[in-house]
Design a protein around this motif. Structure first.
Motif, short mmCIF file in Angstrom:
data_model
loop_
_atom_site.label_atom_id
_atom_site.label_comp_id
_atom_site.label_asym_id
_atom_site.label_seq_id
_atom_site.Cartn_x
_atom_site.Cartn_y
_atom_site.Cartn_z
N VAL A 145 38.46 3.77 27.22
CA VAL A 145 37.23 4.06 27.99
C VAL A 145 36.43 2.75 28.13
CG1 VAL A 145 36.84 6.49 27.44
CG2 VAL A 145 35.99 4.74 25.87
N TRP A 146 35.52 2.72 29.09
CA TRP A 146 34.62 1.58 29.22
C TRP A 146 33.60 1.60 28.10
CZ3 TRP A 146 36.01 -2.23 32.11
CH2 TRP A 146 36.86 -1.99 33.20
N VAL A 147 33.34 0.43 27.56
CA VAL A 147 32.33 0.29 26.50
C VAL A 147 31.31 -0.71 27.00
CG1 VAL A 147 31.97 -0.53 24.14
CG2 VAL A 147 33.91 0.96 24.67
N ARG A 148 30.02 -0.29 27.01
CA ARG A 148 29.05 -1.09 27.76
C ARG A 148 27.75 -1.37 27.02
NH1 ARG A 148 30.53 -0.58 33.67
NH2 ARG A 148 32.03 1.12 33.79
N PRO A 149 27.49 -2.66 26.77
CA PRO A 149 26.16 -3.04 26.29
C PRO A 149 25.14 -2.80 27.40
CG PRO A 149 27.46 -5.00 26.81
CD PRO A 149 28.38 -3.80 26.96
N GLU A 150 23.99 -2.27 27.01
CA GLU A 150 22.99 -1.84 27.99
C GLU A 150 21.97 -2.94 28.27
OE1 GLU A 150 21.39 1.99 26.99
OE2 GLU A 150 19.47 1.61 27.95
N LEU A 151 21.53 -3.00 29.51
CA LEU A 151 20.42 -3.88 29.88
C LEU A 151 19.15 -3.33 29.22
CD1 LEU A 151 19.84 -5.23 33.46
CD2 LEU A 151 18.05 -5.06 31.77
N MET A 152 18.53 -4.15 28.36
CA MET A 152 17.45 -3.64 27.50
C MET A 152 16.06 -3.94 28.04
SD MET A 152 19.32 -2.05 25.44
CE MET A 152 17.95 -1.42 24.49
N GLY A 153 15.13 -3.06 27.71
CA GLY A 153 13.80 -3.11 28.31
C GLY A 153 12.74 -3.89 27.55
N TYR A 225 5.26 0.20 31.03
CA TYR A 225 5.55 -1.09 30.39
C TYR A 225 4.27 -1.89 30.19
CZ TYR A 225 5.49 -2.04 35.41
OH TYR A 225 5.15 -2.07 36.73
N GLY A 226 4.37 -2.87 29.30
CA GLY A 226 3.27 -3.80 29.04
C GLY A 226 3.84 -5.20 29.00
N LYS A 227 3.10 -6.13 28.40
CA LYS A 227 3.54 -7.54 28.48
C LYS A 227 4.84 -7.79 27.70
CE LYS A 227 0.39 -9.41 24.87
NZ LYS A 227 0.93 -8.59 23.82
N ASN A 228 5.17 -6.93 26.74
CA ASN A 228 6.42 -7.10 26.00
C ASN A 228 7.56 -6.27 26.58
OD1 ASN A 228 5.27 -8.89 24.11
ND2 ASN A 228 4.35 -7.14 23.05
N GLY A 229 7.30 -5.67 27.74
CA GLY A 229 8.35 -4.88 28.37
C GLY A 229 8.13 -3.39 28.20
N GLU A 230 9.26 -2.68 27.99
CA GLU A 230 9.27 -1.22 27.94
C GLU A 230 8.31 -0.63 26.91
OE1 GLU A 230 13.08 0.15 26.62
OE2 GLU A 230 12.52 2.26 26.67
N LYS A 231 7.55 0.38 27.33
CA LYS A 231 6.77 1.19 26.37
C LYS A 231 7.44 2.54 26.19
CE LYS A 231 2.05 -0.67 26.71
NZ LYS A 231 0.77 -0.43 27.41
N ASN A 232 7.54 3.30 27.27
CA ASN A 232 8.19 4.61 27.17
C ASN A 232 8.67 5.10 28.53
OD1 ASN A 232 5.20 4.90 27.57
ND2 ASN A 232 5.79 7.03 27.89
N HIS A 233 9.61 6.02 28.49
CA HIS A 233 10.14 6.60 29.72
C HIS A 233 9.22 7.72 30.20
CE1 HIS A 233 14.61 5.25 29.31
NE2 HIS A 233 13.79 4.32 28.87
N VAL A 234 9.04 7.83 31.49
CA VAL A 234 8.29 8.94 32.09
C VAL A 234 9.09 9.46 33.28
CG1 VAL A 234 6.01 8.05 31.36
CG2 VAL A 234 6.95 7.38 33.59
N ASN A 235 8.62 10.55 33.89
CA ASN A 235 9.31 11.08 35.05
C ASN A 235 9.13 10.13 36.25
OD1 ASN A 235 10.02 13.24 33.47
ND2 ASN A 235 8.29 14.50 34.16
N LEU A 236 10.10 10.15 37.15
CA LEU A 236 10.08 9.20 38.28
C LEU A 236 8.79 9.27 39.09
CD1 LEU A 236 13.77 9.50 39.55
CD2 LEU A 236 12.65 7.41 38.70
N ARG A 237 8.33 10.50 39.36
CA ARG A 237 7.13 10.66 40.18
C ARG A 237 5.86 10.14 39.51
NH1 ARG A 237 9.18 11.36 45.24
NH2 ARG A 237 10.03 13.45 45.61
N GLU A 238 5.93 9.92 38.18
CA GLU A 238 4.76 9.41 37.45
C GLU A 238 4.84 7.91 37.23
OE1 GLU A 238 5.13 11.67 33.83
OE2 GLU A 238 5.20 13.53 34.99
#
Ligand SMILES: [Zn+2]
Length: 289
Positions: A145-153, A225-238
Motif C-alpha cells: 500500500v502507499w505510505v504517506r507522510p502528511e503535509l503538516m499545519g 490558524y494563527g502565526k504558528n500555523g494550524e489551530k483547529n479544524h472547522v467546517n468548510l463553510r466556517e
C-alpha cells in the motif's frame, strides 16, 4: 508497486460517519448510501481493526466500491531524541500499513516528525533514511500500500511541501499526502488561490511524475490558524478556505485519488465537496460539447 492510478477523484469522511451507528463494518455500505466513495480508517488513537475483521472490510469495500485509506496513530515522531520512540514510531507506521493492506486499502497517512532543535535540512535527510528503512521492511513483508507522510499545519512540525517532495522522491511505496488545509494554515493564509494551487500540483508532478497525480491522497477541511500555523479544524463553510476554487484546480489537473474531509462534520463536508466537484465537471463537460 501499489495501485498506480485510481479511476477517479473519490470523496469520503475521516472516520466512521457522525450520523452512523452500528458495527464498524456497516459504515462502508452507509458511506456508499450517502453517495460517497471513500473512507479513512482512523487509527489515530489505536489500530483497532483486527486481522480477521480486516478481511471483512476488504470484501465490503470491493462490494460497495468504497476505497479505504487509513490514518496512522498520532504518537509518531521519527525525529525523537529517544531511539526507542523512533523504533516504536516505525512499527506503528508499518502496523497501520499492514492492517490497511489486509483490509484491501489504498494509502495510509502519518504525521512524520517535529524539528526540535534540528535544522530543517537535517531532518529532511533523516526522514529520507527513515523512509528507506520503512520501505524496505514493507517490501520484505509484502505490504503493498502507499505510505504517506502528511503535509503538516504547524510550523514546529517537519513536513512542508518542498521538504516532503525532497524526502520522498525516488521511492516505490512512499509519496506525500497533501493536506490543503494544513498548507493554508502553515503559511498563515497563503495558498488560497488557483494560482498557488497550480504551483503546488506542478511541483508535485515535476518531482514525482504525472502518474502521481492519478493516485493522490488529499485532506481538505476548514481550518483556523494563527502565526504558528494550524489551530483547529472547522467546517468548510466556517473557514476562509476557497475550497470551490481548489476543487476546480484539482479538476483542471485531472487529479485522481482520494479526498478525505477532516472537518468536524465529516461526511457533510465530504458530500459538499463531492457535489461541488460534480457541478464543476458538468460545467466543463457542457463547454467542451
Ligand atoms: Zn493527519
Amino acid at each position: 508497486m501499489p495501485v498506480k492510478k485510481l479511476d477517479r477523484l473519490r470523496f469520503g469522511p475521516a472516520g466512521i460517519p457522525n450520523s452512523y451507528t452500528g458495527p464498524t463494518e456497516g459504515a462502508i455500505a452507509f458511506v456508499k448510501e450517502l453517495g460517497l466513495d471513500a473512507m479513512e480508517l482512523e487509527f489515530v488513537r489505536n489500530i483497532w481493526l483486527k486481522p480477521e475483521k480486516a478481511e471483512v472490510f476488504k470484501e465490503l469495500s470491493r462490494k460497495h466500491d468504497v476505497v479505504l485509506t487509513a490514518h496512522a496513530p498520532y504518537y509518531i515522531n521519527l525525529n525523537s531524541k529517544d531511539p526507542e520512540k523512533v523504533e516504536a514510531s516505525i512499527q506503528r507506521i508499518i502496523k497501520s500499513a499492514d492492517t490497511l493492506y489486509k483490509a484491501g486499502g489504498f494509502s495510509v497517512v502519518f504525521h512524520p516528525a517535529f524539528y526540535h532543535d534540528n535544522k530543517p535540512e537535517e531532518v529532511t535527510e533523516k526522514m529520507r533514511k527513515m523512509f528507506r528503512r520503512i520501505e524496505n521492511e514493507l517490501k520484505e513483508r509484502g505490504i503493498d500500500v502507499w505510505v504517506r507522510p502528511e503535509l503538516m499545519g504547524r510550523r514546529s512540525q517537519w513536513g512542508d511541501l518542498k521538504e516532503l517532495l525532497d524526502a520522498t522522491a525516488g521511492f516505490d511505496l512512499i509519496e506525500p499526502a497533501i493536506d490543503f488545509a494544513h498548507l493554508h494554515a502553515r503559511y498563515v493564509g497563503r495558498y488560497n488561490s488557483a494560482e498557488e494551487w497550480r504551483e503546488v500540483l506542478s511541483m508535485y508532478e515535476d518531482v514525482l511524475g504525472s502518474d502521481a497525480l492519478k493516485r493522490m491522497h488529499i485532506h481538505i477541511s476548514g481550518i483556523n490558524y494563527g502565526k504558528n500555523g494550524e489551530k483547529n479544524h472547522v467546517n468548510l463553510r466556517e473557514s476562509d478556505l476557497k475550497f470551490e476554487d481548489l476543487l476546480k484546480v484539482l479538476k483542471e489537473f485531472n487529479v485522481r485519488g482520494v479526498v478525505i474531509s477532516e472537518s468536524p462534520n465529516l461526511e457533510e463536508d465530504a458530500l459538499l465537496m463531492k457535489e461541488t466537484y460534480q457541478k464543476i465537471r458538468a460545467e466543463k463537460g457542457t463547454r467542451k460539447a
